[in-house]
Design a protein around this motif. Structure first.
Motif, PDB file in Angstrom:
ATOM      1  N   SER A  76     -28.119  31.669 -16.429  1.00  0.00           N
ATOM      2  CA  SER A  76     -27.068  32.332 -15.393  1.00  0.00           C
ATOM      3  C   SER A  76     -27.404  31.940 -14.336  1.00  0.00           C
ATOM      4  CB  SER A  76     -26.995  33.986 -15.588  1.00  0.00           C
ATOM      5  OG  SER A  76     -26.711  34.148 -17.027  1.00  0.00           O
ATOM      6  N   LEU A  77     -28.678  32.202 -13.544  1.00  0.00           N
ATOM      7  CA  LEU A  77     -29.182  32.022 -12.310  1.00  0.00           C
ATOM      8  C   LEU A  77     -29.285  30.692 -11.811  1.00  0.00           C
ATOM      9  CD1 LEU A  77     -30.144  33.702  -9.709  1.00  0.00           C
ATOM     10  CD2 LEU A  77     -32.597  33.164 -10.771  1.00  0.00           C
ATOM     11  N   LEU A  78     -29.911  29.546 -12.525  1.00  0.00           N
ATOM     12  CA  LEU A  78     -30.170  28.618 -12.023  1.00  0.00           C
ATOM     13  C   LEU A  78     -29.196  27.267 -12.627  1.00  0.00           C
ATOM     14  CD1 LEU A  78     -33.912  28.372 -13.211  1.00  0.00           C
ATOM     15  CD2 LEU A  78     -32.714  28.860 -10.902  1.00  0.00           C
ATOM     16  N   LEU A  79     -28.028  27.614 -13.506  1.00  0.00           N
ATOM     17  CA  LEU A  79     -27.407  26.547 -13.913  1.00  0.00           C
ATOM     18  C   LEU A  79     -25.794  27.121 -13.500  1.00  0.00           C
ATOM     19  CD1 LEU A  79     -28.850  24.999 -17.078  1.00  0.00           C
ATOM     20  CD2 LEU A  79     -28.814  24.058 -14.561  1.00  0.00           C
ATOM     21  N   GLN A  80     -25.542  28.281 -14.310  1.00  0.00           N
ATOM     22  CA  GLN A  80     -24.020  28.459 -14.282  1.00  0.00           C
ATOM     23  C   GLN A  80     -23.582  29.087 -12.923  1.00  0.00           C
ATOM     24  OE1 GLN A  80     -22.206  27.398 -16.373  1.00  0.00           O
ATOM     25  NE2 GLN A  80     -21.193  28.465 -17.466  1.00  0.00           N
ATOM     26  N   LEU A  81     -24.373  30.040 -12.401  1.00  0.00           N
ATOM     27  CA  LEU A  81     -24.108  30.381 -10.925  1.00  0.00           C
ATOM     28  C   LEU A  81     -23.712  29.446  -9.941  1.00  0.00           C
ATOM     29  CD1 LEU A  81     -23.097  32.805  -9.470  1.00  0.00           C
ATOM     30  CD2 LEU A  81     -25.542  33.496  -9.028  1.00  0.00           C
ATOM     31  N   PRO A  82     -24.677  28.476  -9.812  1.00  0.00           N
ATOM     32  CA  PRO A  82     -24.450  27.348  -8.930  1.00  0.00           C
ATOM     33  C   PRO A  82     -23.376  26.458  -9.179  1.00  0.00           C
ATOM     34  CG  PRO A  82     -26.979  27.522  -9.401  1.00  0.00           C
ATOM     35  CD  PRO A  82     -26.222  28.249 -10.575  1.00  0.00           C
ATOM     36  N   ILE A  83     -23.109  26.249 -10.514  1.00  0.00           N
ATOM     37  CA  ILE A  83     -21.827  25.402 -10.761  1.00  0.00           C
ATOM     38  C   ILE A  83     -20.675  26.323 -10.352  1.00  0.00           C
ATOM     39  CG2 ILE A  83     -20.429  24.645 -12.937  1.00  0.00           C
ATOM     40  CD1 ILE A  83     -23.092  24.005 -14.192  1.00  0.00           C
ATOM     41  N   ILE A  84     -20.633  27.301 -10.668  1.00  0.00           N
ATOM     42  CA  ILE A  84     -19.468  27.977 -10.203  1.00  0.00           C
ATOM     43  C   ILE A  84     -18.924  28.389  -8.782  1.00  0.00           C
ATOM     44  CG2 ILE A  84     -18.180  30.357 -10.677  1.00  0.00           C
ATOM     45  CD1 ILE A  84     -18.148  28.905 -13.015  1.00  0.00           C
ATOM     46  N   LEU A  85     -20.219  28.325  -8.025  1.00  0.00           N
ATOM     47  CA  LEU A  85     -20.252  28.482  -6.554  1.00  0.00           C
ATOM     48  C   LEU A  85     -19.777  27.170  -6.129  1.00  0.00           C
ATOM     49  CD1 LEU A  85     -23.398  30.964  -5.793  1.00  0.00           C
ATOM     50  CD2 LEU A  85     -20.895  31.497  -5.668  1.00  0.00           C
ATOM     51  N   PHE A  86     -20.322  26.216  -6.555  1.00  0.00           N
ATOM     52  CA  PHE A  86     -19.786  24.553  -6.333  1.00  0.00           C
ATOM     53  C   PHE A  86     -18.310  24.456  -6.452  1.00  0.00           C
ATOM     54  CE2 PHE A  86     -18.787  20.340  -7.622  1.00  0.00           C
ATOM     55  CZ  PHE A  86     -19.087  19.577  -6.613  1.00  0.00           C
ATOM     56  N   LEU A  87     -17.770  24.944  -7.903  1.00  0.00           N
ATOM     57  CA  LEU A  87     -16.393  25.079  -7.959  1.00  0.00           C
ATOM     58  C   LEU A  87     -15.571  25.668  -6.994  1.00  0.00           C
ATOM     59  CD1 LEU A  87     -16.363  25.008 -11.869  1.00  0.00           C
ATOM     60  CD2 LEU A  87     -16.040  22.948 -10.062  1.00  0.00           C
ATOM     61  N   LEU A  88     -16.298  26.805  -6.435  1.00  0.00           N
ATOM     62  CA  LEU A  88     -15.482  27.824  -5.467  1.00  0.00           C
ATOM     63  C   LEU A  88     -15.304  27.447  -4.127  1.00  0.00           C
ATOM     64  CD1 LEU A  88     -14.066  30.592  -5.291  1.00  0.00           C
ATOM     65  CD2 LEU A  88     -16.426  31.712  -5.111  1.00  0.00           C
ATOM     66  N   PHE A  89     -16.446  26.931  -3.578  1.00  0.00           N
ATOM     67  CA  PHE A  89     -16.681  26.682  -2.095  1.00  0.00           C
ATOM     68  C   PHE A  89     -16.555  25.318  -1.831  1.00  0.00           C
ATOM     69  CE2 PHE A  89     -19.169  30.768  -2.605  1.00  0.00           C
ATOM     70  CZ  PHE A  89     -17.922  31.481  -1.955  1.00  0.00           C
ATOM     71  N   ASN A  90     -16.429  24.149  -2.661  1.00  0.00           N
ATOM     72  CA  ASN A  90     -16.386  22.845  -2.342  1.00  0.00           C
ATOM     73  C   ASN A  90     -14.771  22.534  -1.874  1.00  0.00           C
ATOM     74  OD1 ASN A  90     -16.374  19.798  -2.211  1.00  0.00           O
ATOM     75  ND2 ASN A  90     -18.319  19.692  -3.145  1.00  0.00           N
TER      76      ASN A  90
END
Length: 205
Positions: free
Chosen positions: A118-132
Protein backbone atom coordinates in the motif's frame (compact mmCIF):
# COMPACT_ATOMS: atom_id res chain seq x y z
CA UNK A 1 -2.99 -20.13 0.05
CA UNK A 2 -0.30 -18.36 2.05
CA UNK A 3 2.96 -16.53 1.50
CA UNK A 4 6.13 -18.56 0.81
CA UNK A 5 7.92 -19.39 4.06
CA UNK A 6 11.15 -17.43 3.26
CA UNK A 7 9.07 -14.34 2.47
CA UNK A 8 7.03 -14.81 5.65
CA UNK A 9 10.22 -14.95 7.73
CA UNK A 10 11.58 -11.80 6.11
CA UNK A 11 8.31 -9.91 6.63
CA UNK A 12 8.08 -11.17 10.20
CA UNK A 13 11.62 -9.99 10.93
CA UNK A 14 10.86 -6.64 9.30
CA UNK A 15 7.72 -6.26 11.41
CA UNK A 16 9.54 -7.01 14.67
CA UNK A 17 12.19 -4.45 13.78
CA UNK A 18 9.84 -1.66 12.70
CA UNK A 19 6.70 -2.11 14.78
CA UNK A 20 7.94 -3.35 18.16
CA UNK A 21 7.41 -0.78 20.88
CA UNK A 22 10.81 -0.49 22.55
CA UNK A 23 9.31 1.37 25.53
CA UNK A 24 7.02 -1.50 26.41
CA UNK A 25 8.44 -3.92 28.96
CA UNK A 26 5.64 -6.49 28.94
CA UNK A 27 2.65 -7.08 31.19
CA UNK A 28 2.84 -5.57 34.65
CA UNK A 29 0.62 -8.18 36.33
CA UNK A 30 -0.79 -11.66 35.57
CA UNK A 31 -4.10 -10.02 34.71
CA UNK A 32 -2.43 -8.32 31.77
CA UNK A 33 -2.07 -11.57 29.88
CA UNK A 34 -3.64 -11.04 26.47
CA UNK A 35 -3.62 -14.45 24.79
CA UNK A 36 -7.32 -14.11 23.95
CA UNK A 37 -7.23 -10.39 23.17
CA UNK A 38 -8.47 -9.56 19.66
CA UNK A 39 -6.11 -7.12 17.96
CA UNK A 40 -7.69 -7.12 14.51
CA UNK A 41 -8.81 -3.67 13.42
CA UNK A 42 -12.51 -3.22 12.70
CA UNK A 43 -11.98 0.14 10.90
CA UNK A 44 -9.31 -1.43 8.71
CA UNK A 45 -11.57 -4.38 7.91
CA UNK A 46 -14.46 -2.09 7.02
CA UNK A 47 -12.16 -0.09 4.77
CA UNK A 48 -11.00 -3.27 3.02
CA UNK A 49 -14.60 -4.41 2.61
CA UNK A 50 -15.66 -1.19 0.88
CA UNK A 51 -12.40 -1.16 -1.09
CA UNK A 52 -13.25 -4.55 -2.57
CA UNK A 53 -16.50 -3.16 -3.98
CA UNK A 54 -14.97 0.14 -5.04
CA UNK A 55 -12.02 -1.33 -6.95
CA UNK A 56 -14.07 -2.75 -9.89
CA UNK A 57 -15.77 0.64 -10.28
CA UNK A 58 -12.37 2.39 -10.20
CA UNK A 59 -10.94 -0.06 -12.73
CA UNK A 60 -13.90 0.23 -15.12
CA UNK A 61 -13.94 4.05 -14.91
CA UNK A 62 -10.19 4.28 -15.53
CA UNK A 63 -10.27 1.86 -18.46
CA UNK A 64 -13.20 3.68 -20.11
CA UNK A 65 -11.45 7.05 -19.72
CA UNK A 66 -8.23 5.56 -21.05
CA UNK A 67 -10.06 4.23 -24.09
CA UNK A 68 -11.67 7.63 -24.77
CA UNK A 69 -8.51 9.71 -24.49
CA UNK A 70 -6.08 7.12 -25.89
CA UNK A 71 -5.92 8.68 -29.43
CA UNK A 72 -4.83 12.09 -28.09
CA UNK A 73 -2.10 10.78 -25.79
CA UNK A 74 1.52 10.65 -26.85
CA UNK A 75 3.10 7.23 -27.39
CA UNK A 76 5.12 7.76 -24.22
CA UNK A 77 2.05 8.26 -22.03
CA UNK A 78 0.12 5.50 -23.81
CA UNK A 79 2.79 2.99 -22.78
CA UNK A 80 2.99 4.37 -19.24
CA UNK A 81 -0.76 4.31 -18.66
CA UNK A 82 -1.24 0.77 -19.95
CA UNK A 83 1.69 -0.47 -17.86
CA UNK A 84 0.47 1.35 -14.75
CA UNK A 85 -3.05 -0.03 -15.14
CA UNK A 86 -1.75 -3.60 -15.39
CA UNK A 87 0.53 -3.15 -12.38
CA UNK A 88 -2.12 -1.42 -10.28
CA UNK A 89 -4.66 -4.17 -11.00
CA UNK A 90 -2.27 -6.99 -10.08
CA UNK A 91 -1.02 -5.21 -6.96
CA UNK A 92 -4.55 -4.44 -5.78
CA UNK A 93 -5.69 -8.06 -5.97
CA UNK A 94 -2.65 -9.23 -3.99
CA UNK A 95 -2.87 -6.29 -1.58
CA UNK A 96 -6.52 -6.87 -0.68
CA UNK A 97 -5.94 -10.59 -0.21
CA UNK A 98 -3.02 -9.96 2.16
CA UNK A 99 -5.02 -7.33 4.01
CA UNK A 100 -7.93 -9.70 4.63
CA UNK A 101 -5.65 -12.57 5.68
CA UNK A 102 -3.42 -10.44 7.86
CA UNK A 103 -6.15 -8.53 9.67
CA UNK A 104 -8.80 -11.21 10.16
CA UNK A 105 -6.40 -14.02 11.07
CA UNK A 106 -3.92 -11.74 12.87
CA UNK A 107 -1.00 -12.82 10.68
CA UNK A 108 1.83 -10.33 10.98
CA UNK A 109 3.77 -11.22 7.77
CA UNK A 110 0.65 -10.93 5.59
CA UNK A 111 -0.40 -7.63 7.14
CA UNK A 112 3.16 -6.30 6.82
CA UNK A 113 3.11 -7.24 3.13
CA UNK A 114 -0.21 -5.44 2.74
CA UNK A 115 1.21 -2.34 4.44
CA UNK A 116 4.34 -2.31 2.27
CA UNK A 117 2.39 -2.79 -0.97
CA UNK A 118 0.00 0.00 0.00
CA UNK A 119 2.68 2.48 1.04
CA UNK A 120 5.48 1.79 -1.44
CA UNK A 121 3.64 0.75 -4.61
CA UNK A 122 -0.09 1.37 -4.78
CA UNK A 123 -0.23 4.81 -3.15
CA UNK A 124 2.58 6.27 -5.36
CA UNK A 125 0.87 4.83 -8.46
CA UNK A 126 -2.47 6.43 -7.59
CA UNK A 127 -0.82 9.75 -6.75
CA UNK A 128 0.97 9.63 -10.10
CA UNK A 129 -2.34 9.07 -11.89
CA UNK A 130 -3.93 11.85 -9.85
CA UNK A 131 -1.35 14.63 -10.18
CA UNK A 132 0.42 14.07 -13.52
CA UNK A 133 -1.31 16.55 -15.81
CA UNK A 134 0.47 15.08 -18.82
CA UNK A 135 -2.01 12.20 -18.63
CA UNK A 136 -4.86 14.55 -19.64
CA UNK A 137 -6.82 13.67 -16.50
CA UNK A 138 -10.62 13.73 -16.89
CA UNK A 139 -13.03 14.76 -14.09
CA UNK A 140 -14.29 11.21 -13.53
CA UNK A 141 -10.72 9.93 -13.30
CA UNK A 142 -9.78 12.60 -10.81
CA UNK A 143 -12.80 11.77 -8.64
CA UNK A 144 -12.15 8.02 -8.48
CA UNK A 145 -8.41 8.53 -7.96
CA UNK A 146 -9.10 10.84 -5.01
CA UNK A 147 -11.39 8.26 -3.41
CA UNK A 148 -8.80 5.53 -4.00
CA UNK A 149 -6.05 7.71 -2.49
CA UNK A 150 -8.21 8.30 0.60
CA UNK A 151 -8.76 4.55 0.99
CA UNK A 152 -5.03 3.89 0.70
CA UNK A 153 -4.01 6.65 3.09
CA UNK A 154 -6.45 5.45 5.74
CA UNK A 155 -5.39 1.82 5.28
CA UNK A 156 -1.69 2.66 5.59
CA UNK A 157 -2.32 4.43 8.92
CA UNK A 158 -4.74 1.79 10.25
CA UNK A 159 -2.48 -1.10 9.23
CA UNK A 160 0.50 0.58 10.91
CA UNK A 161 -1.40 0.90 14.20
CA UNK A 162 -2.71 -2.68 13.94
CA UNK A 163 0.74 -4.07 13.19
CA UNK A 164 2.18 -2.38 16.26
CA UNK A 165 -0.52 -3.96 18.41
CA UNK A 166 -0.02 -7.41 16.85
CA UNK A 167 3.76 -7.35 17.17
CA UNK A 168 3.61 -6.13 20.77
CA UNK A 169 1.07 -8.84 21.59
CA UNK A 170 3.38 -11.49 20.12
CA UNK A 171 6.34 -10.05 22.02
CA UNK A 172 4.33 -10.11 25.26
CA UNK A 173 3.25 -13.70 24.64
CA UNK A 174 6.87 -14.68 23.99
CA UNK A 175 8.00 -13.10 27.29
CA UNK A 176 5.18 -14.82 29.17
CA UNK A 177 6.13 -18.20 27.71
CA UNK A 178 9.71 -17.65 28.79
CA UNK A 179 8.52 -16.70 32.28
CA UNK A 180 6.30 -19.80 32.50
CA UNK A 181 9.19 -22.03 31.44
CA UNK A 182 11.38 -20.39 34.06
CA UNK A 183 8.76 -21.10 36.72
CA UNK A 184 8.51 -24.75 35.66
CA UNK A 185 12.28 -25.23 35.52
CA UNK A 186 13.80 -22.74 37.95
CA UNK A 187 17.50 -22.00 37.68
CA UNK A 188 19.42 -22.64 40.94
CA UNK A 189 20.33 -19.44 42.69
CA UNK A 190 23.94 -18.27 42.91
CA UNK A 191 24.54 -19.33 46.53
CA UNK A 192 23.16 -22.84 46.20
CA UNK A 193 25.11 -23.31 42.98
CA UNK A 194 28.31 -22.12 44.67
CA UNK A 195 27.69 -24.41 47.64
CA UNK A 196 27.21 -27.38 45.32
CA UNK A 197 30.46 -26.64 43.52
CA UNK A 198 32.30 -26.27 46.83
CA UNK A 199 31.02 -29.58 48.12
CA UNK A 200 31.91 -31.29 44.89
CA UNK A 201 35.44 -29.85 45.13
CA UNK A 202 35.99 -31.28 48.62
CA UNK A 203 35.12 -34.77 47.60
CA UNK A 204 34.18 -37.58 49.98
CA UNK A 205 35.73 -37.27 53.42
Amino acid sequence: MSLPEPLRRRLGSFSRTVFTDSHRTGPQSPGDRADNEIVSSLPLQMSLYFNVYFFPFWWLSTVVMLHLKYPILSDYYKFILVTVMILASLIEVIRLYLGYMGNLQEKVPELAGFWLLSLLLQLPIILFLLFNEGLNIQPLERAVHIIFAVFLTFQVIAAFVTLKRMVNKLATRFRLNEFDQLEEHPVPDFYSLGRAVSMAGRGPS
